[in-house]
Design a protein around this motif. Sequence first.
Motif, PDB file in Angstrom:
ATOM      1  N   GLU A   7       0.124   2.551 -14.191  1.00 35.17           N
ATOM      2  CA  GLU A   7       0.367   1.424 -13.278  1.00 35.17           C
ATOM      3  C   GLU A   7       0.906   1.913 -11.940  1.00 35.17           C
ATOM      4  O   GLU A   7       0.461   1.467 -10.866  1.00 35.17           O
ATOM      5  CB  GLU A   7       1.338   0.429 -13.928  1.00 35.17           C
ATOM      6  N   VAL A   8       1.861   2.821 -11.974  1.00 32.19           N
ATOM      7  CA  VAL A   8       2.448   3.351 -10.743  1.00 32.19           C
ATOM      8  C   VAL A   8       1.422   4.176  -9.979  1.00 32.19           C
ATOM      9  O   VAL A   8       1.299   4.070  -8.752  1.00 32.19           O
ATOM     10  CB  VAL A   8       3.700   4.201 -11.055  1.00 32.19           C
ATOM     11  N   VAL A   9       0.663   4.989 -10.690  1.00 31.78           N
ATOM     12  CA  VAL A   9      -0.374   5.805 -10.049  1.00 31.78           C
ATOM     13  C   VAL A   9      -1.398   4.915  -9.358  1.00 31.78           C
ATOM     14  O   VAL A   9      -1.769   5.141  -8.202  1.00 31.78           O
ATOM     15  CB  VAL A   9      -1.060   6.725 -11.075  1.00 31.78           C
ATOM     16  N   ALA A  10      -1.859   3.890 -10.049  1.00 34.25           N
ATOM     17  CA  ALA A  10      -2.875   3.000  -9.487  1.00 34.25           C
ATOM     18  C   ALA A  10      -2.357   2.285  -8.240  1.00 34.25           C
ATOM     19  O   ALA A  10      -3.078   2.136  -7.248  1.00 34.25           O
ATOM     20  CB  ALA A  10      -3.312   1.983 -10.535  1.00 34.25           C
ATOM     21  N   ALA A  11      -1.102   1.850  -8.282  1.00 34.51           N
ATOM     22  CA  ALA A  11      -0.525   1.157  -7.131  1.00 34.51           C
ATOM     23  C   ALA A  11      -0.424   2.079  -5.922  1.00 34.51           C
ATOM     24  O   ALA A  11      -0.725   1.685  -4.784  1.00 34.51           O
ATOM     25  CB  ALA A  11       0.854   0.605  -7.493  1.00 34.51           C
ATOM     26  N   LEU A  12      -0.026   3.327  -6.143  1.00 36.08           N
ATOM     27  CA  LEU A  12       0.095   4.272  -5.036  1.00 36.08           C
ATOM     28  C   LEU A  12      -1.269   4.623  -4.468  1.00 36.08           C
ATOM     29  O   LEU A  12      -1.454   4.674  -3.238  1.00 36.08           O
ATOM     30  CB  LEU A  12       0.815   5.540  -5.502  1.00 36.08           C
ATOM     31  N   LEU A  13      -2.243   4.846  -5.338  1.00 36.16           N
ATOM     32  CA  LEU A  13      -3.585   5.180  -4.855  1.00 36.16           C
ATOM     33  C   LEU A  13      -4.202   4.021  -4.076  1.00 36.16           C
ATOM     34  O   LEU A  13      -4.916   4.231  -3.093  1.00 36.16           O
ATOM     35  CB  LEU A  13      -4.485   5.572  -6.028  1.00 36.16           C
ATOM     36  N   GLN A  14      -3.914   2.806  -4.503  1.00 35.98           N
ATOM     37  CA  GLN A  14      -4.427   1.647  -3.771  1.00 35.98           C
ATOM     38  C   GLN A  14      -3.795   1.567  -2.396  1.00 35.98           C
ATOM     39  O   GLN A  14      -4.466   1.324  -1.388  1.00 35.98           O
ATOM     40  CB  GLN A  14      -4.152   0.364  -4.557  1.00 35.98           C
ATOM     41  N   ALA A  15      -2.478   1.805  -2.323  1.00 30.75           N
ATOM     42  CA  ALA A  15      -1.783   1.763  -1.036  1.00 30.75           C
ATOM     43  C   ALA A  15      -2.275   2.872  -0.110  1.00 30.75           C
ATOM     44  O   ALA A  15      -2.347   2.699   1.114  1.00 30.75           O
ATOM     45  CB  ALA A  15      -0.273   1.894  -1.253  1.00 30.75           C
ATOM     46  N   GLY A  16      -2.623   4.013  -0.681  1.00 30.69           N
ATOM     47  CA  GLY A  16      -3.055   5.148   0.120  1.00 30.69           C
ATOM     48  C   GLY A  16      -4.553   5.270   0.301  1.00 30.69           C
ATOM     49  O   GLY A  16      -5.037   6.279   0.821  1.00 30.69           O
ATOM     50  N   LYS A  17      -5.300   4.234  -0.109  1.00 28.12           N
ATOM     51  CA  LYS A  17      -6.765   4.315  -0.092  1.00 28.12           C
ATOM     52  C   LYS A  17      -7.340   4.615   1.294  1.00 28.12           C
ATOM     53  O   LYS A  17      -8.252   5.440   1.418  1.00 28.12           O
ATOM     54  CB  LYS A  17      -7.364   3.029  -0.654  1.00 28.12           C
ATOM     55  N   PRO A  18      -6.850   4.009   2.380  1.00 28.71           N
ATOM     56  CA  PRO A  18      -7.403   4.331   3.703  1.00 28.71           C
ATOM     57  C   PRO A  18      -7.250   5.818   4.052  1.00 28.71           C
ATOM     58  O   PRO A  18      -8.176   6.425   4.613  1.00 28.71           O
ATOM     59  CB  PRO A  18      -6.593   3.449   4.657  1.00 28.71           C
ATOM     60  N   LEU A  19      -6.099   6.409   3.704  1.00 32.03           N
ATOM     61  CA  LEU A  19      -5.888   7.824   3.983  1.00 32.03           C
ATOM     62  C   LEU A  19      -6.800   8.690   3.133  1.00 32.03           C
ATOM     63  O   LEU A  19      -7.418   9.639   3.636  1.00 32.03           O
ATOM     64  CB  LEU A  19      -4.423   8.193   3.735  1.00 32.03           C
ATOM     65  N   VAL A  20      -6.896   8.368   1.846  1.00 31.23           N
ATOM     66  CA  VAL A  20      -7.761   9.149   0.956  1.00 31.23           C
ATOM     67  C   VAL A  20      -9.209   9.093   1.441  1.00 31.23           C
ATOM     68  O   VAL A  20      -9.907  10.114   1.490  1.00 31.23           O
ATOM     69  CB  VAL A  20      -7.652   8.630  -0.495  1.00 31.23           C
ATOM     70  N   ASN A  21      -9.660   7.909   1.839  1.00 34.94           N
ATOM     71  CA  ASN A  21     -11.037   7.758   2.314  1.00 34.94           C
ATOM     72  C   ASN A  21     -11.268   8.549   3.601  1.00 34.94           C
ATOM     73  O   ASN A  21     -12.319   9.187   3.772  1.00 34.94           O
ATOM     74  CB  ASN A  21     -11.367   6.285   2.538  1.00 34.94           C
ATOM     75  N   ALA A  22     -10.295   8.507   4.506  1.00 35.84           N
ATOM     76  CA  ALA A  22     -10.425   9.250   5.761  1.00 35.84           C
ATOM     77  C   ALA A  22     -10.463  10.751   5.505  1.00 35.84           C
ATOM     78  O   ALA A  22     -11.253  11.485   6.131  1.00 35.84           O
ATOM     79  CB  ALA A  22      -9.270   8.906   6.699  1.00 35.84           C
ATOM     80  N   PHE A  23      -9.652  11.206   4.566  1.00 33.26           N
ATOM     81  CA  PHE A  23      -9.648  12.629   4.221  1.00 33.26           C
ATOM     82  C   PHE A  23     -10.977  13.038   3.596  1.00 33.26           C
ATOM     83  O   PHE A  23     -11.488  14.122   3.856  1.00 33.26           O
ATOM     84  CB  PHE A  23      -8.486  12.941   3.273  1.00 33.26           C
ATOM     85  N   TRP A  24     -11.539  12.163   2.738  1.00 31.59           N
ATOM     86  CA  TRP A  24     -12.819  12.482   2.111  1.00 31.59           C
ATOM     87  C   TRP A  24     -13.916  12.625   3.166  1.00 31.59           C
ATOM     88  O   TRP A  24     -14.736  13.545   3.111  1.00 31.59           O
ATOM     89  CB  TRP A  24     -13.210  11.408   1.111  1.00 31.59           C
ATOM     90  N   THR A  25     -13.919  11.724   4.140  1.00 28.32           N
ATOM     91  CA  THR A  25     -14.930  11.787   5.196  1.00 28.32           C
ATOM     92  C   THR A  25     -14.840  13.099   5.957  1.00 28.32           C
ATOM     93  O   THR A  25     -15.853  13.770   6.202  1.00 28.32           O
ATOM     94  CB  THR A  25     -14.767  10.595   6.161  1.00 28.32           C
ATOM     95  N   GLN A  26     -13.609  13.494   6.326  1.00 23.90           N
ATOM     96  CA  GLN A  26     -13.451  14.749   7.060  1.00 23.90           C
ATOM     97  C   GLN A  26     -13.704  15.952   6.169  1.00 23.90           C
ATOM     98  O   GLN A  26     -14.231  16.975   6.622  1.00 23.90           O
ATOM     99  CB  GLN A  26     -12.057  14.830   7.687  1.00 23.90           C
ATOM    100  N   THR A  27     -13.337  15.845   4.890  1.00 18.91           N
ATOM    101  CA  THR A  27     -13.607  16.940   3.954  1.00 18.91           C
ATOM    102  C   THR A  27     -15.101  17.231   3.888  1.00 18.91           C
ATOM    103  O   THR A  27     -15.536  18.396   3.914  1.00 18.91           O
ATOM    104  CB  THR A  27     -13.084  16.585   2.554  1.00 18.91           C
ATOM    105  N   GLN A  28     -15.907  16.190   3.814  1.00 16.60           N
ATOM    106  CA  GLN A  28     -17.354  16.371   3.754  1.00 16.60           C
ATOM    107  C   GLN A  28     -17.883  17.000   5.031  1.00 16.60           C
ATOM    108  O   GLN A  28     -18.749  17.889   4.990  1.00 16.60           O
ATOM    109  CB  GLN A  28     -18.013  15.021   3.488  1.00 16.60           C
ATOM    110  N   ALA A  29     -17.326  16.588   6.180  1.00 15.77           N
ATOM    111  CA  ALA A  29     -17.751  17.182   7.453  1.00 15.77           C
ATOM    112  C   ALA A  29     -17.336  18.647   7.536  1.00 15.77           C
ATOM    113  O   ALA A  29     -18.110  19.505   7.981  1.00 15.77           O
ATOM    114  CB  ALA A  29     -17.152  16.385   8.619  1.00 15.77           C
TER     115      ALA A  29
END
Length: 228
Positions: free
Chosen positions: A200-222
Amino acid sequence: MDQIQIGFLIYPGVIQLDVMGAYQVLAFPPNTDVHLIGKTLTPIVSNEGVTLTPTVTLETCPPLDVICVPGGGMGQVEAMKDPEILDFLKQQSVTAQYVTGICTGSMILAAAGLLQGYKATCHWAFRDQLAALGVDVVPKRVVIDRNRITGAGVTSGIDFGLTLLGLLCGEPVAQMTQLMMEYTPEPPFDAGTPETAGEEVVAALLQAGKPLVNAFWTQTQASAAHLR
């Protein structure tokens, strides 16, 4: 004895504790000179709103014995694709005794092509991104592979700093530094890893950090495409 030259790269949006946890450790011995490296000497604002002032620039930084790259928030995306920063890291890595990173700073090192073929760690939420950059990711708090030393998320910078200080100055100096800091953590909750925090705690943190994770994934691929 020559002073040991240690440099922390800082940039807008850097995580201040990624910098200052290890800085506190490494600045304690009298034979270390610790630099904060910016693109300019203009003060920068960390991810948490703390102002950090560079002491040297990419151009004026001396040859370093240790180059350290901390992680960041959205500002890290810009650092990962900044050719001046990546070229600086490549140049310093040629002569540095240790090339190091804390938290997602490992991803900046990897974007510069400096962790491929090495074992390394980073913040638990970004291990897949680091692996996508061709790094052998090890889920440990501090990982040493030859002259590459990396720390996991944020507070791991203290453990990283003590480990590095033991290599640079000997274990008695590192132990004295730990004692000076009274570093004997007793956290009030057993929630410091995804395994102990619970789903539950992990899911809540990942949801809150989703914009950062997505931005990192985009740059990681580049970055991965650029490294091919």
